[in-house]
Motif scaffolding. Structure first.
Motif, short mmCIF file in Angstrom:
data_model
loop_
_atom_site.label_atom_id
_atom_site.label_comp_id
_atom_site.label_asym_id
_atom_site.label_seq_id
_atom_site.Cartn_x
_atom_site.Cartn_y
_atom_site.Cartn_z
N GLY A 1 18.07 4.88 7.82
CA GLY A 1 17.84 5.15 6.41
C GLY A 1 16.46 5.65 6.07
O GLY A 1 16.17 5.94 4.91
N VAL A 2 15.56 5.72 7.06
CA VAL A 2 14.23 6.25 6.79
C VAL A 2 14.30 7.77 6.64
O VAL A 2 14.86 8.46 7.50
N VAL A 3 13.79 8.27 5.54
CA VAL A 3 13.76 9.72 5.32
C VAL A 3 12.57 10.29 6.08
O VAL A 3 11.41 10.03 5.73
N THR A 4 12.86 11.03 7.13
CA THR A 4 11.81 11.49 8.04
C THR A 4 10.72 12.27 7.31
O THR A 4 9.52 12.10 7.58
N TRP B 1 5.92 7.49 6.70
CA TRP B 1 4.54 7.34 7.11
C TRP B 1 4.56 6.78 8.54
O TRP B 1 5.24 5.79 8.83
N THR B 2 3.84 7.42 9.44
CA THR B 2 3.81 7.00 10.84
C THR B 2 2.39 6.72 11.26
O THR B 2 1.48 7.52 10.96
N ALA B 3 2.20 5.61 11.98
CA ALA B 3 0.86 5.26 12.44
C ALA B 3 0.39 6.23 13.51
O ALA B 3 1.18 6.67 14.36
N ALA C 1 0.83 -1.21 0.00
CA ALA C 1 0.00 0.00 0.00
C ALA C 1 0.86 1.26 0.00
O ALA C 1 0.45 2.30 -0.53
N ARG C 2 2.06 1.16 0.61
CA ARG C 2 2.97 2.30 0.67
C ARG C 2 4.39 1.80 0.47
O ARG C 2 4.66 0.62 0.64
N GLN C 3 5.29 2.70 0.12
CA GLN C 3 6.68 2.31 -0.09
C GLN C 3 7.30 1.84 1.24
O GLN C 3 7.34 2.61 2.20
N PRO C 4 7.78 0.61 1.32
CA PRO C 4 8.28 0.08 2.60
C PRO C 4 9.43 0.89 3.19
O PRO C 4 9.57 0.98 4.41
N GLN C 5 10.27 1.49 2.32
CA GLN C 5 11.43 2.22 2.86
C GLN C 5 11.03 3.49 3.59
O GLN C 5 11.85 4.11 4.24
N HIS C 6 9.75 3.88 3.47
CA HIS C 6 9.30 5.10 4.15
C HIS C 6 8.34 4.78 5.29
O HIS C 6 7.55 5.64 5.69
#
Length: 471
Positions: free
Chosen positions: A344-347, A351-353, A196-201
């Motif tokens: 490595g996550v670009v803040t 996407w945050t729950a 549903a969303r890019q896993p790296q983000h």
């Protein structure tokens, strides 16, 4: 405007063929000319437009259908720990290493390449695996090589790779001399992983859901009927007490389940605790039960013993509240997120729950139901009684000296079927388990070939007989 019924426009004489095609779409992760078998792709493509319209309107699912493959993209409401069989090879479920290798192998394919040798694949894949703490890949470790072979065979089974030369077995025996050459089907690879969303983000596994559940989420505010239908087709049974109040209310509407029965050809079973779509043919499941293997047979006999126990001590058997879907989801989410890397996550892109997506919250006038609790010590007594009654040899050479190991396998099997549920110190007996209480009729029928036999009354018939008590 009233919503049209499922299979609208399908002639009565074609309805069985249509329902069979729908069942293939719902149960097979990828349909190709060879998978699940020859002829299925043509059967499904005949009804692709009608199935796509029905699944979009009833479930909000998307059907991707081409002349070469059919793939259903689901809209997930909760994490579900029981749907693991899709990632398996020759009935061996993928462990965490194999799941990680599968993601890394898919990520290593470059669009510019139409073929790749196993040696080149390993040279591309190994550095990525070794960069992950606790994973790694060592070509001298047989278990690592066996995991790679299982992953590649899984991709070959789905047509994402085609072996054009060499063999995986020769590489498994000798990675210095053995090799294999694969053609890459990039379109199939792209279909296999549709997050549903890019896993790296992502900062939480909740981002893999299309609409995380929660009282403030769009799916929490409305469209309860679609969530109820998704429960019916994705879970063995849908319990009113486990669902959100608006979803439980939708499940109680007779026309909702009847519409899904018309779509799938399955049979509606409704009891006091909930509703399910039963498959009398046993073809619409990844884990048939009752089955012929020793774990399945032991699980059936164990259910019979538990049914006897509840019947004998029903009033004194302790009960515990039936867990809700939101509570199950939160527990799985915490476990998944505990292993989620954050480097490595670009803040700015992450996407945050939301907090409410992780907190099941206080019950919102939700009905609560208790399920009987059976302690581990009592379960061990029951399996020992079965060994004594039928003889250890009845449970095959593999388990004849390990009754408690077989007990653990049988309980895990029944938990996957959502007939039992593990809790600290024992299990809860879920209402659907009582469909199999007539297994007791076979408890004394020992086969002359020293193999246990099960002769189980059709649960659908049993349900009809008990409608009075259930409704």
């Amino acid at each position: 405007m009233a919503r049209r019924k499922a299979a609208h426009g399908v002639a009565p004489g074609d309805l069985a063929d249509y329902q069979n095609a729908v069942r293939h779409v719902l149960t097979c992760d990828l349909i190709t000319a060879q998978r699940p078998r020859r002829g299925v792709l043509e059967q499904v493509l005949r009804w692709a437009d009608e199935i796509s319209a029905d699944l979009r309107e009833l479930l909000d699912y998307s059907l991707i259908a081409t002349t070469h493959q059919v793939r259903l993209v689901r809209r997930l409401d909760h994490l579900d720990g029981t749907q693991r069989s899709v990632f398996s090879y020759r009935r061996r479920r993928f462990d965490r290493r194999r799941l990680a290798y599968l993601c890394l192998v898919l990520g290593s394919f470059q669009r510019s390449r139409v073929e790749i040798s196993l040696g080149d694949l390993i040279r591309s894949f190994a550095p990525a695996a070794n960069a992950i703490a606790g994973l790694g890949f060592d070509p001298t470790v047989n278990t690592h090589k066996a995991a790679v072979v299982d992953v590649l065979n899984w991709l070959v089974d789905r047509g994402a790779l085609r072996l054009s030369d060499g063999s995986l077995e020769s590489w498994l025996r000798d990675s210095d001399r053995g090799d294999a050459l694969f053609d890459i089907e990039h379109d199939t690879c792209a279909l296999l992983f549709k997050p549903a969303r890019q896993p790296q983000h992502l900062t939480s596994a909740a981002g893999l859901l299309h609409e995380p559940p929660g009282p403030e989420s769009p799916s929490g505010r409305g469209d309860a009927a679609r969530r109820a239908r998704r429960l019916l087709v994705e879970r063995p049974a849908a319990y009113y007490a486990a669902a959100e109040p608006d979803v439980a209310e939708a499940l109680r509407a007779p026309e909702l389940a009847e519409d899904m029965a018309r779509l799938t050809g399955l049979v509606v079973e409704r009891r006091a605790e909930g509703v399910m779509l039963a498959d009398p043919a046993g073809a619409c499941t990844d884990r048939p039960f009752p089955g012929r293997d020793v774990v399945s047979r032991a699980a059936g006999l164990l259910l019979a013993k538990i049914a006897d126990l509840l019947e004998e001590h029903g009033q004194t058997t302790p009960g515990m509240p039936l867990p809700t879907l939101a509570e199950d989801h939160t527990g799985l989410l915490d476990r998944a997120d505990a292993g989620l890397p954050h480097e490595g996550v670009v803040t700015e892109l992450a996407w945050t729950a939301a907090e409410q997506d992780r907190d099941p919250g206080e019950p919102r006038e939700r009905e609560r139901a208790d399920a009987p609790f059976v302690a581990e010590s009592r379960l061990r007594v029951l399996i020992d009684e079965l060994y004594e009654e039928f003889g250890a040899a009845s449970f095959t050479t593999a388990w004849r000296n390990d009754p408690h190991g077989l007990l653990a396998e049988a309980l895990a099997f029944l938990a996957d079927l959502m007939l039992l549920r593990h809790v600290p110190g024992g299990v809860l007996v879920l209402p659907a388990a009582l469909r199999y209480r007539n297994i007791t009729a076979a408890l004394h029928a020992q086969s002359s070939r020293a193999q246990l036999s099960l002769d189980i009354t059709d649960p659908a018939t049993d349900a009809e007989e008990n409608d009075g008590a259930a409704s």
